[in-house]
Design an enzyme around this catalytic site. Structure first.
Site, PDB file in Angstrom:
ATOM      1  N   ASP A   1       2.609 -15.837   3.138  1.00  0.00           N
ATOM      2  CA  ASP A   1       2.708 -14.392   2.945  1.00  0.00           C
ATOM      3  C   ASP A   1       2.828 -14.091   1.459  1.00  0.00           C
ATOM      4  OD1 ASP A   1       2.820 -11.745   3.615  1.00  0.00           O
ATOM      5  OD2 ASP A   1       4.919 -11.770   4.223  1.00  0.00           O
TER       6      ASP A   1
ATOM      7  N   TYR B   1       2.745 -10.988  -1.799  1.00  0.00           N
ATOM      8  CA  TYR B   1       3.648  -9.900  -2.207  1.00  0.00           C
ATOM      9  C   TYR B   1       2.870  -9.094  -3.244  1.00  0.00           C
ATOM     10  CZ  TYR B   1       8.414  -8.321  -3.603  1.00  0.00           C
ATOM     11  OH  TYR B   1       9.578  -7.610  -3.849  1.00  0.00           O
TER      12      TYR B   1
ATOM     13  N   HIS C   1       5.061  -1.788  -3.754  1.00  0.00           N
ATOM     14  CA  HIS C   1       6.073  -2.400  -2.894  1.00  0.00           C
ATOM     15  C   HIS C   1       7.011  -3.283  -3.715  1.00  0.00           C
ATOM     16  CE1 HIS C   1       8.011  -4.336   0.498  1.00  0.00           C
ATOM     17  NE2 HIS C   1       7.666  -5.509   0.009  1.00  0.00           N
TER      18      HIS C   1
ATOM     19  N   GLU D   1       7.058  -4.829   8.034  1.00  0.00           N
ATOM     20  CA  GLU D   1       6.202  -4.839   6.850  1.00  0.00           C
ATOM     21  C   GLU D   1       4.763  -4.738   7.344  1.00  0.00           C
ATOM     22  OE1 GLU D   1       7.295  -8.185   4.320  1.00  0.00           O
ATOM     23  OE2 GLU D   1       8.939  -6.985   3.473  1.00  0.00           O
TER      24      GLU D   1
ATOM     25  N   GLU E   1       1.018  -5.120   6.985  1.00  0.00           N
ATOM     26  CA  GLU E   1       0.234  -6.013   6.139  1.00  0.00           C
ATOM     27  C   GLU E   1      -1.142  -6.274   6.760  1.00  0.00           C
ATOM     28  OE1 GLU E   1       2.211  -9.418   4.592  1.00  0.00           O
ATOM     29  OE2 GLU E   1       4.208  -8.548   4.821  1.00  0.00           O
TER      30      GLU E   1
ATOM     31  N   ASP F   1       5.043  -8.073   9.545  1.00  0.00           N
ATOM     32  CA  ASP F   1       5.972  -9.129   9.134  1.00  0.00           C
ATOM     33  C   ASP F   1       7.397  -8.588   9.274  1.00  0.00           C
ATOM     34  OD1 ASP F   1       7.162 -11.346   7.901  1.00  0.00           O
ATOM     35  OD2 ASP F   1       6.850 -10.529   5.891  1.00  0.00           O
TER      36      ASP F   1
ATOM     37  N   ARG G   1      16.615  -7.180   6.648  1.00  0.00           N
ATOM     38  CA  ARG G   1      16.958  -6.973   5.230  1.00  0.00           C
ATOM     39  C   ARG G   1      18.348  -7.462   4.871  1.00  0.00           C
ATOM     40  NH1 ARG G   1      12.003  -6.793   3.517  1.00  0.00           N
ATOM     41  NH2 ARG G   1      10.827  -5.070   4.402  1.00  0.00           N
TER      42      ARG G   1
ATOM     43  N   GLN H   1      18.116 -11.143   4.567  1.00  0.00           N
ATOM     44  CA  GLN H   1      17.285 -11.447   3.404  1.00  0.00           C
ATOM     45  C   GLN H   1      18.080 -11.309   2.105  1.00  0.00           C
ATOM     46  OE1 GLN H   1      13.839  -8.910   3.210  1.00  0.00           O
ATOM     47  NE2 GLN H   1      13.055  -9.832   1.331  1.00  0.00           N
TER      48      GLN H   1
ATOM     49  N   LYS I   1      12.755 -13.724   7.907  1.00  0.00           N
ATOM     50  CA  LYS I   1      11.353 -13.444   8.210  1.00  0.00           C
ATOM     51  C   LYS I   1      10.819 -14.311   9.339  1.00  0.00           C
ATOM     52  CE  LYS I   1      10.381 -11.076   4.258  1.00  0.00           C
ATOM     53  NZ  LYS I   1       9.675  -9.790   4.197  1.00  0.00           N
TER      54      LYS I   1
ATOM     55  N   THR J   1       6.505 -12.862  13.563  1.00  0.00           N
ATOM     56  CA  THR J   1       5.484 -12.142  12.798  1.00  0.00           C
ATOM     57  C   THR J   1       4.410 -11.762  13.809  1.00  0.00           C
ATOM     58  OG1 THR J   1       5.929 -13.543  10.880  1.00  0.00           O
ATOM     59  CG2 THR J   1       3.884 -12.268  10.850  1.00  0.00           C
TER      60      THR J   1
ATOM     61  N   THR K   1       3.432  -6.625   1.988  1.00  0.00           N
ATOM     62  CA  THR K   1       3.570  -5.242   2.435  1.00  0.00           C
ATOM     63  C   THR K   1       2.646  -4.331   1.650  1.00  0.00           C
ATOM     64  OG1 THR K   1       5.870  -5.726   2.834  1.00  0.00           O
ATOM     65  CG2 THR K   1       5.247  -3.398   2.807  1.00  0.00           C
TER      66      THR K   1
ATOM     67  N   GLU L   1      11.653   0.928   2.128  1.00  0.00           N
ATOM     68  CA  GLU L   1      11.173   1.871   1.119  1.00  0.00           C
ATOM     69  C   GLU L   1      11.158   3.298   1.650  1.00  0.00           C
ATOM     70  OE1 GLU L   1       7.516  -0.047  -0.979  1.00  0.00           O
ATOM     71  OE2 GLU L   1       7.838  -1.038   0.936  1.00  0.00           O
TER      72      GLU L   1
HETATM   73 CA    CA Z   1       5.858  -9.759   4.014  1.00  0.00          CA
END
Ligand code: CA
Length: 405
Positions: free
Chosen positions: A118, A120, A125, A189, A191, A223, A227, A230, A243, A247, A334, A348
């Protein structure tokens, strides 16, 4: 023009032809490959068995992997043949019995996922997350514009759209030290994933201009991200248990051959990149995503604004000699645009949970509650003003399970 009822003008017309794997009541234990046309599925297992399309038996497998391994020339040959079957009325009598209504089939994971990476790659983002997680620092870390940041995820927990997402439990930080329990900040997320067909050789990097030799097509990805887990675990090695619990991917793999009209110049990169990352032309995909939370569209993330392109991502992923294999999946990261209504995560959208969103039923949300459903859809521009549908990736949150002591 296609003779298939209802398919003309559909986002799933002859210009698209996404592949999936399904089960049907007539042979409930057998997973079979199909291709979508309109709201019907053409049974390719049956088509190859009948000699209507030939792929050396690859279309008679229970996953797309043997077909993905055939390579671009064969992908194109099969696509051309399927197009003939659904456009030339001469084939109608033979093909029509192999068309199944989508409402009658169960769509399963379309390919056996190998390694999952994955990235970024959305500047918006990455900047937003930087501001939320590290408010006292520069939002982008110094490496961000020099390489597509990524991490290795967990291929074995990639699930098909519709699979319930069990709320993960884990450690989170409190002022009194870490505690263990169900995540209280469960997020999405939105994606786009790239599905590898042709493998590369160990030790041989894939140059930016060989992207289309290796990547078969794309799939929508959610995904799911915890949080709170994380924020406590990610330093210094990046995401791990926040994560890896699930998924989700859409059931449709849209071939690159269906996206010829969707390429467009990617945003200019403000800093020069090293030679192995220079892609000329520097192209992204004009994919328009939509995030629906319990029936309310809360965001429309634009993929066209992604800073790093899929060709750069593949070149970076292999530049150290790491090989890709058939069925490997790498996701974009994301997708977030410049405004709040274009963000691809609820972190976000609600600015770290400080600004709740109100859904159509009047309920306010920051992060996901048990029973919530999120559905991500997307379209791309197709030929002659039609759109290419990418299907949907949907998941409903199930309560956490009691942990072992
Ligand atoms: Ca991700």
């Amino acid at each position: 023009m296609t003779w298939v009822p209802g398919a003309e003008g559909s986002p799933y017309g002859v210009h698209n032809l996404p592949y999936g794997v399904f089960r049907h009541g007539d042979r409930p234990t057998q997973a079979r490959i199909g291709v979508r046309i309109g709201d019907l599925l053409l049974d390719l297992d049956g088509a190859e068995a009948a000699g209507l399309v030939l792929a050396g038996g690859a279309l008679r497998a229970p996953t797309l992997n043997p077909f993905l391994a055939l390579g671009r020339a064969q992908w194109s040959t099969v696509r051309t043949r399927i197009t003939e079957l659904v456009t030339d009325p001469a084939h109608r009598a033979a093909v029509e019995p192999l068309l199944l209504p989508l409402a009658e089939v169960e769509l399963v994971l379309p390919f056996e996922v190998g390694d999952y990476v994955d990235f970024y790659s959305s500047e918006q983002h990455a900047s937003n997350v930087g501001r939320i997680f590290r408010p006292d620092d520069e939002p982008l870390l110094p490496n961000w514009k020099h390489l597509p940041i990524g991490y290795h995820g967990r291929g074995g927990t990639v699930v098909v759209s519709g699979t319930p997402v069990i709320r993960p439990s884990g450690q989170r930080a409190t002022p009194d030290g870490p505690v263990f329990g169900p995540s209280t900040r469960l997020d999405i997320e939105a994606e786009v994933g790239f599905v590898v067909g042709t493998p590369s050789e160990l030790g041989s990097p894939v140059p930016v201009d060989r992207f289309a030799d290796h990547v078969f097509g794309i799939v929508l990805v959610n995904d799911w991200s915890a949080r709170d887990l994380q924020a406590w675990e990610y330093r210094p090695l990046g995401p791990f248990l926040a994560k890896s619990f699930a998924t989700s991917v859409a059931p449709w793999v849209v071939p690159l051959d269906a996206l010829a009209d969707a390429w467009l110049p990617a945003p200019d990169q403000d800093l020069p990149v090293l030679p192995y990352l220079r892609d000329v032309p520097h192209l992204g995909l004009d994919l328009r995503l939509e995030v629906d939370w319990n029936g309310t569209v809360v965001s429309r993330p634009p993929f066209a604004g992604m800073y790093w392109t899929p060709a750069q991502q593949l070149a970076h992923l292999t530049v150290n000699g790491a090989a890709v294999r058939t069925g490997d999946l790498y996701a974009s990261g994301t997708v977030s645009g410049p405004t709040r209504a274009e963000t691809g995560s609820f972190l976000e959208l609600t600015w770290g949970g400080t600004e709740p969103v109100r859904l159509a039923d009047g309920v306010e949300r920051t992060f996901l509650e048990d029973g919530d459903t999120v559905t991500i859809t997307a379209t791309a521009p197709g030929p002659d003003g039609v759109t290419v549908g990418l299907g949907e990736v949907r998941g409903t949150i199930a309560p956490a399970r009691a942990p072992h002591r």
